[in-house]
Design a protein around this motif. Structure first.
Motif, PDB file in Angstrom:
ATOM      1  N   ASN A  94      53.612  61.845  42.511  1.00 16.73           N
ATOM      2  CA  ASN A  94      52.524  62.664  42.595  1.00 16.73           C
ATOM      3  C   ASN A  94      51.338  61.935  42.045  1.00 16.73           C
ATOM      4  O   ASN A  94      51.108  61.730  40.950  1.00 16.73           O
ATOM      5  CB  ASN A  94      52.812  63.901  41.758  1.00 16.73           C
TER       6      ASN A  94
ATOM      7  N   ASP B 137      48.301  63.079  42.299  1.00 16.68           N
ATOM      8  CA  ASP B 137      47.436  63.827  41.538  1.00 16.68           C
ATOM      9  C   ASP B 137      47.548  63.967  39.774  1.00 16.68           C
ATOM     10  O   ASP B 137      46.691  64.375  38.972  1.00 16.68           O
ATOM     11  CB  ASP B 137      47.352  65.293  41.935  1.00 16.68           C
ATOM     12  N   GLU B 138      48.849  63.917  39.629  1.00 12.87           N
ATOM     13  CA  GLU B 138      49.318  63.839  38.112  1.00 12.87           C
ATOM     14  C   GLU B 138      49.797  62.855  37.387  1.00 12.87           C
ATOM     15  O   GLU B 138      50.029  62.647  36.437  1.00 12.87           O
ATOM     16  CB  GLU B 138      50.505  64.997  37.968  1.00 12.87           C
TER      17      GLU B 138
ATOM     18  N   GLU C  78      45.980  55.452  37.234  1.00 15.42           N
ATOM     19  CA  GLU C  78      45.951  56.228  38.743  1.00 15.42           C
ATOM     20  C   GLU C  78      46.306  55.462  40.060  1.00 15.42           C
ATOM     21  O   GLU C  78      46.098  54.097  39.773  1.00 15.42           O
ATOM     22  CB  GLU C  78      44.374  56.818  38.852  1.00 15.42           C
TER      23      GLU C  78
ATOM     24  N   ARG D  57      39.490  60.844  45.843  1.00  7.64           N
ATOM     25  CA  ARG D  57      40.122  62.032  45.173  1.00  7.64           C
ATOM     26  C   ARG D  57      39.071  62.716  44.473  1.00  7.64           C
ATOM     27  O   ARG D  57      39.655  63.820  44.085  1.00  7.64           O
ATOM     28  CB  ARG D  57      41.424  61.548  44.753  1.00  7.64           C
TER      29      ARG D  57
END
Length: 439
Positions: free
Chosen positions: A246, A248-249, A264, A333
């Motif tokens: 994931n 995003d997390e 990231e 993002r």
């Protein structure tokens, strides 16, 4: 062991530290006094080399930190002095006058072209290879030449190869190391995987038979699950496979345990996979990784974050199309309106050839959420032209010959800031960012 070479490195290192400097000069002196200095060291602990085009600094630092958290004393070139001279500085300055490094773990980032100088001269326990991409052709040469330089020293290597099993250019090293143990790492198919790609990629042909490779899926560039259309060369059954990624997390699952990484991007997930490959090989506990992930600093210029009055400033190094594409995905993002500063230099350390900007998908950030892009650096006009050709509104492209002016412009607006810079612009960019924040 040459007492003179060790003493010279220790003395020159101390003098440079007093002057607030470090680097490769002491190692250069030591090698001139005794070219076989590294081979003569007395080493009784594990030796881990980390190389590859992208991510070796972050990966090596994570590995070093996990060894420390597992109770080891370590020696590491954390500042990234990864050529033979810099590595010699790190080792000889920490050796006793008799040449002993004791049982310390040696975690060394190594420039790809320098593996051939380091691997044969140290008792290497594990060689970790993240990836191979086209990078700075005028310095690193064609990727094939670079890989062959590493393959040339693997014939008698008896340690462990910890290889990215999703990169055919990396995994091919196992074909040239008949005496080595191989541990493979990578990622399972996930929500970000794609069946085809338009990104710059180098993994198109089989290293065994030269026939085309086919992919079940891509993670990015030529990284993914592959197989040859003619022979048995293919992605291995991975020894370490991150699942349920994931971005995003910044989380993933490994062996039914959920981890949250500190950095990231998909490329960071591969850095974590490499780390767990090392941990598997040396029996290091998961608790050590969890501890490190919770306290990991951002390496210099690698998604490094700053803050001023609640506004984020994020600094990233770019140096080749694949790494730059991954940085573009991170910026993409960010859905809030933002400013971007691109600093493009072409000094020797950056690479004189900047044609790679046309293989970088800057289009990912040329949208309504990007307020403006300020181009600076020695090749600022080339960068602005690249953006103009992509159809970005010329009114939103600003060009300035002063890096300080470029950053001051974007600091005047209350918007998140992304700064991407090539090698020789990175430190200056960071210094100016810190001054703007302190103002």
């Amino acid at each position: 062991m040459s007492l003179l070479s060790i003493a010279a490195v220790k003395l020159s290192s101390s003098v440079l530290k007093l002057a607030g400097r470090g680097g490769s000069l002491p190692g250069e002196i030591g090698l001139k006094l005794d070219p076989a200095s590294l081979k003569k060291l007395k080493i009784n602990g594990p030796v881990v080399l980390v190389t590859g085009t992208n991510g070796k600094t972050s990966t090596a630092n994570l590995i070093a930190s996990v060894f420390e958290a597992s109770g080891y004393e370590i020696i590491s070139n954390r500042k990234g002095d990864n050529l033979r001279e810099g590595i010699t500085t790190a080792l000889l300055s920490n050796a006793s006058l008799s040449g002993s490094l004791g049982k310390k773990a040696l975690i060394l980032e190594v420039d790809e072209l320098n593996v051939r100088h380091i691997l044969p001269n140290l008792p290497v326990s594990a060689l970790v290879v993240n990836n191979f991409f086209r990078d700075q052709l005028d310095r690193a040469r064609e990727m094939e030449q670079l890989i062959e330089s590493i393959e040339s020293v693997l014939g008698d290597y008896c340690g462990t190869l910890i290889l990215n099993g999703n990169d055919p250019n990396t995994y091919r090293l196992s074909l040239k190391a008949p005496k080595a143990k191989v541990v493979s790492f990578g990622l399972d198919e996930n929500r970000y995987s794609v069946k085809s790609t338009t990104e710059a990629s180098e993994g198109k042909f089989c290293p065994k038979c030269s026939h085309p490779l086919e992919y079940d899926y891509y993670q990015y560039s030529h990284i993914g699950k592959f197989h040859c259309t003619h022979c048995d060369f293919q992605s291995p059954d991975l020894d370490v496979m991150l699942q349920d990624v994931n971005l995003d997390e910044n989380t993933f699952e490994l062996n039914s345990t959920r981890f949250k990484g500190p950095y990231e991007g998909m490329y960071s997930m591969y850095n974590y996979a490499a780390l767990f490959g090392v941990m598997k090989e040396f029996g290091l506990p998961n608790d050590a990784a969890i501890k490190v992930f919770g306290n990991a600093p951002h390496p210099f210029g690698r998604n490094e974050r700053f803050e001023k009055k609640g506004r984020e400033v994020i600094l990233n190094l770019i140096k080749n199309p694949t790494g730059a594409n991954e940085v573009m995905k991170v910026i993409e993002r960010e859905e809030r309106r933002k400013n971007v500063v691109i600093v493009l230099n072409d000094r020797e350390q950056d690479g004189r050839d900047v044609s790679w900007i046309y293989d970088t998908q800057f289009e990912k950030i040329l949208n309504d959420s990007t307020n403006r892009i300020v181009c600076t650096g020695l090749r600022r006009n080339d960068m602005a032209l690249r953006l103009y050709y992509s159809g970005f509104d010329p009114k939103q492209i600003h060009v300035t010959d002063s890096l300080q002016d470029a950053l001051h412009q974007v600091f005047e607006e209350d918007l998140p800031i992304f700064v991407v810079a090539t090698y020789t612009a990175l430190r200056e960019s960071r210094n100016i960012i810190e001054k703007e924040i302190a103002a």
